[in-house]
Design a protein around this motif. Structure first.
Motif, PDB file in Angstrom:
ATOM      1  N   LEU A   5       0.956  -1.171  -0.113  1.00  0.00           N
ATOM      2  CA  LEU A   5      -0.103   0.006  -0.112  1.00  0.00           C
ATOM      3  C   LEU A   5       0.972   1.368  -0.225  1.00  0.00           C
ATOM      4  N   LEU A   6       1.886   1.358   0.803  1.00  0.00           N
ATOM      5  CA  LEU A   6       2.986   2.694   1.080  1.00  0.00           C
ATOM      6  C   LEU A   6       3.487   2.679  -0.697  1.00  0.00           C
ATOM      7  N   SER A   7       3.878   1.483  -1.098  1.00  0.00           N
ATOM      8  CA  SER A   7       4.600   1.577  -2.549  1.00  0.00           C
ATOM      9  C   SER A   7       3.373   2.019  -3.537  1.00  0.00           C
ATOM     10  N   THR A   8       2.370   1.787  -3.327  1.00  0.00           N
ATOM     11  CA  THR A   8       1.385   2.179  -4.260  1.00  0.00           C
ATOM     12  C   THR A   8       0.935   3.654  -3.977  1.00  0.00           C
ATOM     13  N   LEU A   9       0.956   4.140  -2.947  1.00  0.00           N
ATOM     14  CA  LEU A   9       0.827   5.466  -2.702  1.00  0.00           C
ATOM     15  C   LEU A   9       1.884   6.471  -2.861  1.00  0.00           C
ATOM     16  N   GLY A  10       3.056   5.425  -3.078  1.00  0.00           N
ATOM     17  CA  GLY A  10       4.375   6.470  -2.925  1.00  0.00           C
ATOM     18  C   GLY A  10       4.698   7.016  -4.466  1.00  0.00           C
ATOM     19  N   ASP A  11       3.882   7.116  -5.538  1.00  0.00           N
ATOM     20  CA  ASP A  11       4.091   7.381  -6.989  1.00  0.00           C
ATOM     21  C   ASP A  11       2.971   8.577  -7.043  1.00  0.00           C
ATOM     22  N   ARG A  12       3.670   9.753  -7.643  1.00  0.00           N
ATOM     23  CA  ARG A  12       2.887  10.960  -7.901  1.00  0.00           C
ATOM     24  C   ARG A  12       1.843  10.586  -8.905  1.00  0.00           C
ATOM     25  N   LYS A  13       2.022   9.893 -10.099  1.00  0.00           N
ATOM     26  CA  LYS A  13       0.993   9.670 -10.911  1.00  0.00           C
ATOM     27  C   LYS A  13      -0.157   8.991 -10.156  1.00  0.00           C
ATOM     28  N   ARG A  14       0.052   7.882  -9.633  1.00  0.00           N
ATOM     29  CA  ARG A  14      -0.990   7.280  -8.773  1.00  0.00           C
ATOM     30  C   ARG A  14      -1.748   7.932  -8.016  1.00  0.00           C
ATOM     31  N   LEU A  15      -1.094   8.941  -7.196  1.00  0.00           N
ATOM     32  CA  LEU A  15      -1.548   9.730  -6.340  1.00  0.00           C
ATOM     33  C   LEU A  15      -2.644  10.817  -7.167  1.00  0.00           C
ATOM     34  N   LEU A  48      -3.889   2.963 -12.881  1.00  0.00           N
ATOM     35  CA  LEU A  48      -5.169   2.570 -12.489  1.00  0.00           C
ATOM     36  C   LEU A  48      -5.030   0.862 -12.185  1.00  0.00           C
ATOM     37  N   ALA A  49      -4.114   0.119 -12.940  1.00  0.00           N
ATOM     38  CA  ALA A  49      -3.694  -0.993 -12.709  1.00  0.00           C
ATOM     39  C   ALA A  49      -3.093  -1.476 -11.274  1.00  0.00           C
ATOM     40  N   VAL A  50      -2.161  -0.463 -10.996  1.00  0.00           N
ATOM     41  CA  VAL A  50      -1.666  -0.743  -9.499  1.00  0.00           C
ATOM     42  C   VAL A  50      -2.635  -0.264  -8.540  1.00  0.00           C
ATOM     43  N   LEU A  51      -3.320   0.818  -8.815  1.00  0.00           N
ATOM     44  CA  LEU A  51      -4.292   1.115  -7.607  1.00  0.00           C
ATOM     45  C   LEU A  51      -5.336   0.133  -7.637  1.00  0.00           C
ATOM     46  N   GLY A  52      -5.876  -0.468  -8.743  1.00  0.00           N
ATOM     47  CA  GLY A  52      -6.867  -1.480  -8.629  1.00  0.00           C
ATOM     48  C   GLY A  52      -6.448  -2.662  -7.939  1.00  0.00           C
ATOM     49  N   GLY A  53      -5.114  -2.937  -8.153  1.00  0.00           N
ATOM     50  CA  GLY A  53      -4.561  -4.115  -7.539  1.00  0.00           C
ATOM     51  C   GLY A  53      -4.261  -3.992  -5.993  1.00  0.00           C
ATOM     52  N   LEU A  64     -15.254   4.822 -12.985  1.00  0.00           N
ATOM     53  CA  LEU A  64     -14.391   4.675 -11.885  1.00  0.00           C
ATOM     54  C   LEU A  64     -14.678   5.223 -10.515  1.00  0.00           C
ATOM     55  N   SER A  65     -14.188   4.669  -9.384  1.00  0.00           N
ATOM     56  CA  SER A  65     -14.530   5.453  -8.033  1.00  0.00           C
ATOM     57  C   SER A  65     -13.200   4.737  -7.082  1.00  0.00           C
ATOM     58  N   ALA A  66     -12.991   5.829  -6.086  1.00  0.00           N
ATOM     59  CA  ALA A  66     -11.942   5.241  -5.175  1.00  0.00           C
ATOM     60  C   ALA A  66     -12.478   4.635  -3.961  1.00  0.00           C
ATOM     61  N   ASP A  67     -11.488   3.554  -3.502  1.00  0.00           N
ATOM     62  CA  ASP A  67     -12.239   3.173  -2.357  1.00  0.00           C
ATOM     63  C   ASP A  67     -10.764   3.268  -1.347  1.00  0.00           C
ATOM     64  N   LEU A  68     -11.515   4.041  -0.400  1.00  0.00           N
ATOM     65  CA  LEU A  68     -10.146   4.327   0.569  1.00  0.00           C
ATOM     66  C   LEU A  68     -10.146   3.319   1.678  1.00  0.00           C
ATOM     67  N   GLU A  69     -10.992   2.301   1.770  1.00  0.00           N
ATOM     68  CA  GLU A  69     -11.120   1.510   3.031  1.00  0.00           C
ATOM     69  C   GLU A  69      -9.814   0.818   3.160  1.00  0.00           C
ATOM     70  N   PRO A  70      -8.961   0.399   2.116  1.00  0.00           N
ATOM     71  CA  PRO A  70      -7.514  -0.088   2.381  1.00  0.00           C
ATOM     72  C   PRO A  70      -6.673   0.797   3.147  1.00  0.00           C
TER      73      PRO A  70
END
Length: 172
Positions: A5-15, A48-53, A64-70
């Protein structure tokens, strides 16, 4: 918080993609999300692929929608792993004094102060005695003001100390 999760959030494009999903109205299509973020199709699809994963983005018939529960679950797991977080459930009246698994404020109310003192004693590692330095180090794990907490547990009679303050132990 887990490493994925930290790795996923650590990218500017994904953020940027997650931010656009959180702040925009409705459930955008991929094309609309591309317009909002200014990302190329390739960068957008990768994000989107990484965020979805990671479970942070959902696709359905409306878009598309965000799920902040994780993120919430990871934060809750992090809090519950702290010394204060492990015992906080036993002290629900102190929720307003706690933040992110730490003691944020010492209440003015005497009843709440006494309850906070009991929380501190429950969160401390069980030992027969502490040097002043050891106790301060342990209390620093609980709050930014370890000296105030040390004074609190002594004033409440939950801990006793040598007259010179060099050694502390739980009151009988």
């Amino acid at each position: 918080m887990n490493i994925e999760l930290l790795s996923t959030l650590g990218d500017r494009k994904r953020l940027a993609v997650l931010g656009a999903l959180c702040t925009g109205a409705g459930a955008p299509t991929v094309a609309e999300l591309g317009e909002r973020t200014g990302l190329s199709d390739r960068d957008l699809q990768r994000a989107l692929a990484v965020l979805g994963g990671a479970g942070l983005v959902r696709r359905d018939a409306t878009g598309l929608s965000a799920d902040l529960e994780p993120i919430r679950a990871a934060a809750a797991a992090g809090v519950s792993a702290t010394p204060v977080g492990r015992v906080a459930a036993d002290f629900p009246r102190l929720d307003g004094c706690l933040k992110n698994g730490r003691i944020a404020t010492i209440p003015a109310d005497d009843g709440l102060k006494a309850e906070l003192g009991r929380l501190v004693m429950a969160a401390l590692p069980r030992r027969d005695a502490y040097t002043e330095r050891e106790l301060t180090t342990e209390l620093r794990e609980l709050a930014d003001e370890p000296v105030a907490l040390r004074r609190l547990v002594v004033d409440l009679g939950l801990m006793e100390r040598d007259p010179d303050g060099s050694r502390y132990w739980p009151a009988p």
